[in-house]
Design an enzyme around this catalytic site. Structure first.
Site, PDB file in Angstrom:
ATOM      1  N   LEU A  31       7.420  27.493  38.261  1.00 55.86           N
ATOM      2  CA  LEU A  31       8.851  27.204  38.261  1.00 55.86           C
ATOM      3  C   LEU A  31       9.172  25.956  37.449  1.00 55.86           C
ATOM      4  O   LEU A  31      10.248  25.862  36.850  1.00 55.86           O
ATOM      5  CB  LEU A  31       9.350  27.050  39.701  1.00 55.86           C
ATOM      6  CG  LEU A  31       9.403  28.341  40.537  1.00 55.86           C
ATOM      7  CD1 LEU A  31       9.902  28.042  41.938  1.00 55.86           C
ATOM      8  CD2 LEU A  31      10.311  29.371  39.872  1.00 55.86           C
ATOM      9  N   CYS A  32       8.244  25.003  37.433  1.00 52.79           N
ATOM     10  CA  CYS A  32       8.509  23.786  36.661  1.00 52.79           C
ATOM     11  C   CYS A  32       8.606  24.099  35.165  1.00 52.79           C
ATOM     12  O   CYS A  32       9.401  23.498  34.445  1.00 52.79           O
ATOM     13  CB  CYS A  32       7.419  22.747  36.918  1.00 52.79           C
ATOM     14  SG  CYS A  32       5.745  23.300  36.529  1.00 52.79           S
TER      15      CYS A  32
END
Length: 404
Positions: free
Chosen positions: A214-215
């Protein structure tokens, strides 16, 4: 010069190739094979086949089964035809875009193959009653989804019953013929619940789906797929909080596509298209028409072998690789005897006075019952709390406060 005597042309039967399999004995026939015109007629009149999926593989399956003598077919698919389907799903035309795949595919095959009856179902497989699937002799799978395969596998195995000696009752076996393709690779397999490995028994054959951190999606997207997944996994929840994303809803998919375009323009990333958006979100695997045709032919032949016993069936997994030359291999996979889906289960007989504290250790000691026991604990805990709460609310103290 005298005219040569030319023998009159004898019209060839439309079923001449099928007759070579069904009207005579062979070295590879199953012991139960009884050749003759009656077998061919029974296949035509009584055998019912359900084809699940009317995409690239499903179109080929419908055509092959119809040409193999099957006359009672049904097909189910929840998708509509898109322009990107036309390069490999040969039953569809440009004027069919937007129409249900199942309905158009059924119509086209019936137009080309006389005598065949195909009933289309434009719906999700989960929307059908379980008994709907029990009306068919064989289920042929032309799916591109692991979840859909697991669902149908569970349905078919749910019809299975066992004798006291843990052997499956033959009349309750619901055969499945599964095909799948990925580019120049493909597979065909025969699943006889209780006899051969079911889908869950060999779930390890499917590679894990690709997931992105997700980062990376939120801060440093590097390709078009990152932009699409950002719109799908992050932006959708931010904008439509509490609303479930439906990948089969065109408006939802269009929204993700538009958001992915904005994200890609912001970071200067090219390559975001609507078809790629569908592929990333729905994990669609690229398909090639020739691979679909080869795998469909194998599946249709196995279907014919199961119902007629004209030859021994595949044992039990065929892999095909046409990327570099031509390579095929048949592998015999073994059943998981403790499979929770197709196995006979474990019989535990207990006295009615036995408490739960004595049952749980016994169940947890079995690998087969481990996950079932966890579910059982959750249900019993919920029921216990609910019962306690109900008892508390019905007590005189709470009744006086108006909670009864």
């Amino acid at each position: 010069m005298a005219d040569l005597d030319v023998p009159p042309q004898v019209p060839q039967s439309k079923t001449r190739d099928l007759d070579k399999l069904l009207l005579r004995h062979g070295n590879l026939v199953d012991p139960g094979f009884v050749p003759g015109p009656g077998l061919r007629d029974d296949i035509r009149d009584y055998v019912r086949i359900l084809v699940i999926g009317a995409g690239g593989l499903g179109c080929e399956l419908l055509k092959d089964l119809a040409l193999s003598g099957f006359r009672n077919l049904e097909v189910i698919d929840m998708d509509r035809i898109e322009v990107t389907n036309l390069n490999r799903q040969f039953l569809f035309r440009i004027e069919d875009v937007g129409k249900p795949k199942a309905e158009v595919a059924a119509k086209r095959v019936m137009e080309r193959v006389s005598g065949v009856e195909i009933v289309p179902h434009f719906s999700r497989i989960e929307d059908k009653e379980i008994e709907f699937y029990n009306d068919f002799n064989i289920i042929a799978l032309g799916l591109d989804s692991i979840e859909a395969r697991k669902y149908i596998n569970g349905v078919a195995c749910g019809f299975l019953e066992y004798n006291e000696d843990d052997t499956p009752k033959r009349e309750t076996i619901k055969p499945m013929v599964d095909g799948g393709t990925e580019g120049f690779k493909g597979h065909a397999r025969v699943i006889l619940p209780g006899v051969t490995p079911c889908f869950e028994c060999t779930i390890y054959l499917f590679p894990p789906q690709v997931k992105f951190p997700l980062c990376t999606l939120a801060e440093t997207p590097r390709n078009a797929a990152h932009c699409i997944e950002y719109a799908h996994l992050i932006q959708w929840e931010t904008v439509h909080r509490g609303k479930t994303f439906d990948p089969d809803e065109p408006e939802h998919m269009k929204w993700v596509y538009d958001e992915a375009i904005r994200r890609a323009e912001l970071f200067g990333i090219p390559g975001v298209t609507y078809s790629l958006t569908q592929g990333v979100v729905k994990n669609i695997i690229p398909a090639i028409a020739s691979t679909n045709a080869i795998i469909s032919a194998a599946c249709a032949l196995e279907t014919l072998k199961i119902v007629s016993a004209c030859s021994k069936t595949l044992v039990n997994y065929l892999t095909y690789n046409g990327g570099e030359g031509l390579y095929t291999e048949v592998t015999k996979f073994e059943r998981d005897t403790e499979c929770l889906v197709c196995g006979p289960g474990i019989l535990i007989e207990l006295d009615t006075s036995v408490t739960l504290s004595k049952v749980l250790p016994l169940a947890l000691s079995s690998h087969c019952l481990f996950y079932t026991t966890i579910i059982l604990i959750f249900i019993l805990t919920y029921c216990f709390i609910h019962a306690k709460l109900s008892s508390l609310l019905l007590s005189p103290r709470f009744s006086r406060l108006g909670f009864s």
